[in-house]
Design a protein around this motif. Structure first.
Motif, short mmCIF file in Angstrom:
data_model
loop_
_atom_site.label_atom_id
_atom_site.label_comp_id
_atom_site.label_asym_id
_atom_site.label_seq_id
_atom_site.Cartn_x
_atom_site.Cartn_y
_atom_site.Cartn_z
N LEU A 339 -68.46 -3.24 76.79
CA LEU A 339 -67.77 -1.98 76.70
C LEU A 339 -66.40 -2.23 75.98
O LEU A 339 -65.64 -3.43 76.29
CB LEU A 339 -67.41 -1.34 77.93
CG LEU A 339 -68.89 -0.77 78.68
CD1 LEU A 339 -68.45 -0.07 80.16
CD2 LEU A 339 -69.60 0.44 77.78
N PRO A 340 -66.12 -1.20 75.17
CA PRO A 340 -64.88 -1.20 74.48
C PRO A 340 -63.54 -1.57 75.58
O PRO A 340 -63.65 -1.13 76.79
CB PRO A 340 -64.50 0.03 73.77
CG PRO A 340 -65.84 0.75 73.61
CD PRO A 340 -66.77 0.03 74.65
N GLN A 341 -62.63 -2.22 75.42
CA GLN A 341 -61.30 -2.76 76.41
C GLN A 341 -60.02 -2.02 75.91
O GLN A 341 -59.70 -2.05 74.55
CB GLN A 341 -61.44 -4.11 76.59
CG GLN A 341 -62.81 -4.47 77.26
CD GLN A 341 -62.84 -5.72 77.80
OE1 GLN A 341 -61.80 -6.55 77.34
NE2 GLN A 341 -63.77 -6.43 78.57
N PHE A 342 -59.48 -1.58 76.75
CA PHE A 342 -57.80 -1.59 76.54
C PHE A 342 -56.98 -2.06 77.47
O PHE A 342 -57.20 -1.99 78.73
CB PHE A 342 -57.63 0.03 76.57
CG PHE A 342 -56.17 0.63 76.34
CD1 PHE A 342 -55.41 -0.16 75.28
CD2 PHE A 342 -55.52 1.20 77.23
CE1 PHE A 342 -53.97 0.16 75.02
CE2 PHE A 342 -54.29 1.97 76.83
CZ PHE A 342 -53.54 1.41 75.73
N SER A 343 -56.29 -3.17 77.08
CA SER A 343 -55.44 -4.01 78.00
C SER A 343 -54.14 -3.19 77.96
O SER A 343 -53.17 -2.81 77.08
CB SER A 343 -55.19 -5.23 77.16
OG SER A 343 -56.43 -5.76 76.88
N VAL A 344 -53.65 -3.28 79.38
CA VAL A 344 -52.35 -2.66 79.93
C VAL A 344 -51.84 -3.65 80.66
O VAL A 344 -52.34 -4.38 81.43
CB VAL A 344 -52.65 -1.38 80.55
CG1 VAL A 344 -53.43 -0.51 79.25
CG2 VAL A 344 -53.43 -1.20 81.75
N SER A 345 -50.54 -3.58 80.94
CA SER A 345 -49.82 -4.48 81.80
C SER A 345 -49.45 -3.58 83.28
O SER A 345 -48.73 -4.17 84.17
CB SER A 345 -48.44 -4.90 81.37
OG SER A 345 -47.71 -3.96 80.74
N ALA A 346 -49.45 -2.36 83.23
CA ALA A 346 -49.27 -1.47 84.23
C ALA A 346 -50.25 -0.11 83.98
O ALA A 346 -50.81 0.12 82.99
CB ALA A 346 -47.95 -0.88 84.27
N PRO A 347 -50.31 0.48 85.01
CA PRO A 347 -51.35 1.78 84.89
C PRO A 347 -50.55 2.87 83.97
O PRO A 347 -49.48 2.89 83.62
CB PRO A 347 -50.95 2.56 86.38
CG PRO A 347 -50.55 1.40 87.17
CD PRO A 347 -49.82 0.44 86.65
N VAL A 348 -51.61 3.47 83.16
CA VAL A 348 -51.20 4.41 82.04
C VAL A 348 -51.89 5.89 82.42
O VAL A 348 -52.92 5.66 83.11
CB VAL A 348 -51.68 3.86 80.75
CG1 VAL A 348 -51.01 2.58 80.41
CG2 VAL A 348 -53.17 3.36 80.86
N SER A 349 -51.52 6.75 81.66
CA SER A 349 -52.04 8.09 81.88
C SER A 349 -53.49 8.04 81.02
O SER A 349 -53.72 7.22 80.23
CB SER A 349 -51.21 9.08 81.13
OG SER A 349 -51.24 9.04 79.83
N ILE A 350 -54.30 9.03 81.49
CA ILE A 350 -55.64 9.26 81.07
C ILE A 350 -55.51 9.43 79.80
O ILE A 350 -56.32 9.08 78.92
CB ILE A 350 -56.38 10.17 81.87
CG1 ILE A 350 -57.91 10.22 81.13
CG2 ILE A 350 -55.68 11.62 81.89
CD1 ILE A 350 -58.74 8.94 81.47
N VAL A 351 -54.43 10.23 79.14
CA VAL A 351 -54.45 10.61 77.70
C VAL A 351 -53.99 9.11 76.82
O VAL A 351 -54.60 9.20 75.84
CB VAL A 351 -53.04 11.33 77.49
CG1 VAL A 351 -52.73 11.58 76.07
CG2 VAL A 351 -53.51 12.86 78.30
N ASP A 352 -53.40 8.32 77.41
CA ASP A 352 -53.02 7.09 76.58
C ASP A 352 -54.25 6.17 76.63
O ASP A 352 -54.42 5.42 75.77
CB ASP A 352 -51.84 6.33 77.28
CG ASP A 352 -50.31 6.95 77.01
OD1 ASP A 352 -50.49 7.41 76.12
OD2 ASP A 352 -49.47 6.90 77.83
N ALA A 353 -54.86 6.26 77.64
CA ALA A 353 -56.17 5.42 78.03
C ALA A 353 -57.22 5.98 77.05
O ALA A 353 -57.80 5.13 76.28
CB ALA A 353 -56.70 5.70 79.44
N LEU A 354 -57.35 7.16 76.72
CA LEU A 354 -58.16 7.64 75.82
C LEU A 354 -57.85 7.17 74.26
O LEU A 354 -58.84 6.89 73.41
CB LEU A 354 -58.31 9.17 75.57
CG LEU A 354 -59.07 9.81 77.04
CD1 LEU A 354 -58.87 11.32 77.36
CD2 LEU A 354 -60.70 9.49 77.37
N ILE A 355 -56.46 7.45 74.05
CA ILE A 355 -56.26 6.85 72.65
C ILE A 355 -56.28 5.44 72.48
O ILE A 355 -56.79 5.01 71.45
CB ILE A 355 -54.80 7.16 72.50
CG1 ILE A 355 -54.44 8.90 72.39
CG2 ILE A 355 -54.07 6.64 71.10
CD1 ILE A 355 -53.14 9.20 72.57
N GLY A 356 -56.20 4.74 73.53
CA GLY A 356 -56.09 3.16 73.49
C GLY A 356 -57.44 2.66 73.45
O GLY A 356 -57.76 1.64 72.64
#
Length: 408
Positions: A339-356
């Motif tokens: 699956l596509p992945q989005f790497s984060v160092s801390a929790p992010v908003s669903i909005v940022d996750a969808l864009i990422g």
């Protein structure tokens, strides 16, 4: 007409043929493969991006069938014509690229063709040629005298690539106007250097291709052929390969394996048979069997289409892994590794996750998706655009797009 050559018979039965300049003569020439009479054919590809996209795949598959039928394919890379820009099907001039950008794009694109064709020095091995080899060496005045005099401005203005721009009152630079002359000259050069007698391409290239056959006849007095494919559309009339998320890239650097597999899996029911014929090597009797499936069973045919098309472009291992990820994600409710992945160092908003994850192009688009209930976290509706997503969680956009949030 009924073709006798394996090559044209393949193209006809699989739905590739739209127009041919002299079908009977080309069929006769193509019938001589295996007896020292193999034809040499080419398709041109400009180097405007690091990858080609689904829109180029029909032409790539034609070259594949050409080679499988015992003939020699030439992949012409437009190192020279990319500096000009093909006006066909474009409302605006393309952005001019530097030599460094063009060369980098060319090197990246070559890797795609190595999956579809066999390159080498044999009589039917494919070769890749860069038209910058001769276009950048031209002296303009001699070129105009020797080649330009064979082109009628009246006729050039009648071709769609020019006429539509003018009718819409959209600018067409003199640089772009030269494109069709250079493309015709490419055909002349390939005929002289490699004995090339067939140019293939999409239906929007018909005028350019005919220009090339005419130029060869006028200057060298030799026979040359042209063949175009129909515009490939979906059953709903939309152009093949156009999605809300943008171009469907052939290169994994631009589009993950799973997304490529999923694009084919999402094919409309009515398009399954057509796409199996065009974009896979499956035998026609097996395609007929799959095409006849009805109801929920058509999903089996879609999965076969997705796996076979992905195996050609990305390799069998990538196709199998993508298929397994789909089974894990959809049938078992899990989260596959592809699956596509989005790497984060801390929790992010669903909005940022969808864009990422590439599921939304802007914050407004992401917020709209959340408001409509289309955004989910681990299968549950996000509820609010302020909802947070942490590493290890799965984010979904609609029923068919899923991605993982992972720790950076």
């Amino acid at each position: 007409m009924t073709y006798s050559s394996d090559f044209l018979r393949r193209l006809e039965t699989r739905g590739f043929i739209h127009q041919v300049t002299d079908a009977a003569a080309l069929d006769g020439a193509a019938s001589q493969s295996g007896s020292g009479g193999a034809i040499t054919a080419y398709v041109g590809f400009d180097c405007t991006a690091p990858s080609l996209h689904i829109g180029n795949l029909v032409s790539i598959m034609m070259l594949r069938h050409l080679q499988q039928s015992g003939h020699k394919p030439i992949v012409l890379m437009g190192g020279g014509t990319t500096k000009i820009g093909d006006p066909s099907g474009k409302d605006d001039a393309r952005k001019l690229l530097s030599d460094e950008q063009i060369n980098a794009n060319m090197a990246s694109i070559r890797r795609i063709f190595e999956r579809f064709l066999t390159f080498g020095d044999g009589p039917t091995d494919a070769v890749m040629v860069n038209n910058d080899e001769w276009l950048s060496q031209l002296m303009y005045i001699p070129f105009l005298r020797d080649v330009g005099r064979h082109f009628s401005i009246n006729r050039m203005l009648s071709f769609d690539s020019v006429r539509l721009r003018l009718e819409r009152e959209q600018p067409l630079s003199f640089l772009e106007f030269n494109y069709m002359i250079f493309q015709a000259y490419d055909y002349l050069e390939l005929g002289r250097r490699f004995g090339c007698t067939l140019q293939m391409g999409g239906s929007d290239q018909w005028g350019n291709i005919v220009n090339g056959t005419d130029l060869i006849r006028r200057i060298d007095g030799k026979e040359a052929f042209g063949l175009t494919t129909p515009l490939i559309t979906r059953s709903d009339g939309a152009k093949m390969g156009k999605t809300a998320q943008g171009a469907v890239w052939l290169h994994e650097d631009q589009l993950p394996h799973f997304d490529y597999w999923q694009f084919w899996r999402n094919t409309h029911d009515a398009d399954v048979g057509k796409f199996l014929r065009l974009f896979t090597d499956l035998p026609l009797d097996e395609i007929a069997r799959l095409e006849a499936l009805e109801g929920a069973e058509i999903n089996t045919a879609k999965a076969v289409l997705a796996t076979e098309a992905t195996a050609l472009c990305r390799g069998r291992d990538a196709a199998v892994a993508a298929a397994q990820t789909a089974r894990t994600t959809f049938a078992e409710g899990g989260a596959g590794e592809e699956l596509p992945q989005f790497s984060v160092s801390a929790p992010v908003s669903i909005v940022d996750a969808l864009i990422g994850l590439g599921f939304a192009a802007s914050k407004n688009e992401a917020r709209k998706l959340v408001a409509q209930g289309g955004a989910r976290i681990d299968g549950e509706a996000a509820g609010s655009e302020a909802a947070l997503v942490s590493p290890g969680q799965k984010v979904s956009a609609g029923k068919k797009r899923h991605g993982m949030i992972v720790a950076a």
